[in-house]
Enzyme design. Structure first.
Site, short mmCIF file in Angstrom:
data_model
loop_
_atom_site.label_atom_id
_atom_site.label_comp_id
_atom_site.label_asym_id
_atom_site.label_seq_id
_atom_site.Cartn_x
_atom_site.Cartn_y
_atom_site.Cartn_z
N THR A 1 0.85 -1.19 0.00
CA THR A 1 0.00 0.00 0.00
C THR A 1 0.89 1.24 0.00
O THR A 1 1.87 1.32 0.74
CB THR A 1 -0.93 0.03 1.22
OG1 THR A 1 -1.83 -1.07 1.15
CG2 THR A 1 -1.75 1.32 1.27
N PHE B 1 1.15 5.17 0.77
CA PHE B 1 0.56 6.19 1.63
C PHE B 1 1.13 7.56 1.26
O PHE B 1 2.30 7.68 0.89
CB PHE B 1 0.86 5.92 3.10
CG PHE B 1 0.20 4.67 3.65
CD1 PHE B 1 -0.94 4.77 4.44
CD2 PHE B 1 0.74 3.42 3.41
CE1 PHE B 1 -1.53 3.63 4.96
CE2 PHE B 1 0.14 2.28 3.92
CZ PHE B 1 -1.00 2.39 4.69
#
Length: 393
Positions: free
Chosen positions: A275, A277
């Site tokens: 992921t 960010f």
């Protein structure tokens, strides 16, 4: 395919005030009316570099910074606490305060509860920070804008689940700047209370993105999927209610924090599950050329043949690599045209295009590309020019 049912786990606190809390995680404050979000009016074209100003270099924004009031008295260490009621609840949009910060530590907002992947991302982006949980993405944006915290670290895309559309929309609504990015490997575990076995579980709780990332495994297990606010919140819910027929998809940290057993590890559909960010602040950073930089922009175009092709060509002709393009409907605008021959249905919707490219705004090539783009764009905004995370995550 099993059903997915949304639910909310953590109600806001009301009328509770205590003088102290854990120094690491803050709690919501009561009886403060939140500010309304920014007006949805958009400026046509924003200056590209006029807003770039240096910060003071230590992450603090000076005497104007404010912090949350402290609620829990003599709060025990969260990782060793057996009473889940004592764990800090996320900051909500209805519980914001205006107390002056001592500026001793960088305060970083993230979405979720203690043990969320976003908390790990915040600590990776800003080691030794004071991580502040928020119940919603918008609460984290609001907290930064109102000087309640110094930064926010929020997910924007996942290598399996794709883009986090809500955060793309909030980037446009709020006046925050992207000042960095951080990539975090995501390793999902199937968690359950002590004594429970996989064959005992009829349903599993987690964030919708986490459930999607474990689609194949959960389908084979035949579990009903229930979407909740965040992965760690799912683990907390299962532990608090001592559920025997339900598990949670969350991190190994969440298992430790909430006293759950790990029934299976690395249950994501692809081992390369990462992921990305974004690190958000009130002020932009001064872009440089001493390291790899990225720049993120958003723009809109008039409808017409080849308009998007022409817009993206301004980067190709200068050999600037695009790393991401995302389109989102332009909200709160009337549809531009109706097809009278098709019972009044719209011919097309107005769109915004979010683009990330590998160049610094200190690079003349990038400035020329955006100058060229401004000639055809009806709206253009630079969201940030920031160091790229070149780690392998």
């Amino acid at each position: 395919m099993a059903a997915t049912t949304p639910r909310t786990l953590n109600p806001p606190l009301h009328n509770r005030t205590h003088p102290k809390s854990s120094p690491r995680h803050q709690n919501p404050v009561t009886n403060i009316k939140p500010l309304s979000p920014h007006s949805a009016k958009h400026r046509r074209v924003l200056p590209l570099l006029a807003s770039l100003q240096p910060n003071n270099g230590n992450g603090s924004q000076g005497q104007n910074a404010v912090e949350l009031r402290r609620l829990l008295e003599d709060f025990p260490d969260e990782s060793n606490s057996k009473d889940l009621n004592t764990l800090p609840r996320p900051l909500t949009s209805a519980h914001l305060s205006n107390v002056v910060s001592n500026g001793s530590r960088l305060r970083v907002a993230y979405q979720g509860v203690h043990g969320a992947y976003s908390e790990s991302a915040a600590e990776k982006a800003y080691p030794n920070c004071e991580a502040v949980p928020c119940d919603q993405f918008e609460t984290a944006f609001n907290a930064v804008e109102r000087w309640l915290v110094d930064r926010a670290v929020l997910p924007i895309e996942n290598s399996l689940g794709g883009s986090i559309h809500r955060n793309y929309d909030l980037l446009l609504r709020y006046s925050l700047h992207i000042v960095g990015e951080v990539k975090l490997p995501i390793r999902h575990c199937l968690l359950a209370n002590h004594g429970a076995k996989i064959e005992d579980l009829k349903r599993v709780l987690s964030h919708s993105q986490a459930l999607a990332q474990c689609e194949n495994t959960l389908t084979k297990l035949g579990m009903v999927r229930e979407a909740v606010d965040d992965t760690a919140g799912a683990a907390k819910f299962v532990a608090f209610h001592k559920l025997k027929d339900a598990g949670a998809v969350a991190s190994s940290d969440a298992a430790r924090i909430y006293g759950l057993d790990i029934l299976a590890q690395d249950i994501q559909d692809d081992s390369d599950n990462v992921t990305r960010f974004l690190m958000l602040a009130r002020e932009p950073i001064i872009p440089g050329t001493d390291r790899p930089f990225k720049t993120s922009i958003v723009f809109s175009l008039d409808e017409g043949p080849g308009m998007l092709f022409k817009a993206l060509a301004v980067f190709a002709m200068r050999e600037i690599n695009l790393t991401k393009i995302e389109s989102r409907p332009l909200q709160k605008q009337a549809l531009r045209a109706l097809d009278e021959s098709n019972n009044g249905f719209p011919k097309y919707f107005p769109y915004l295009f979010y683009v990330d490219f590998e160049a610094s705004m200190a690079d003349q090539n990038a400035q020329n590309a955006l100058g060229h783009l401004m000639e055809m764009a009806t709206f253009l905004r630079v969201l940030g020019s920031y160091p790229a995370d070149i780690s392998m995550a």
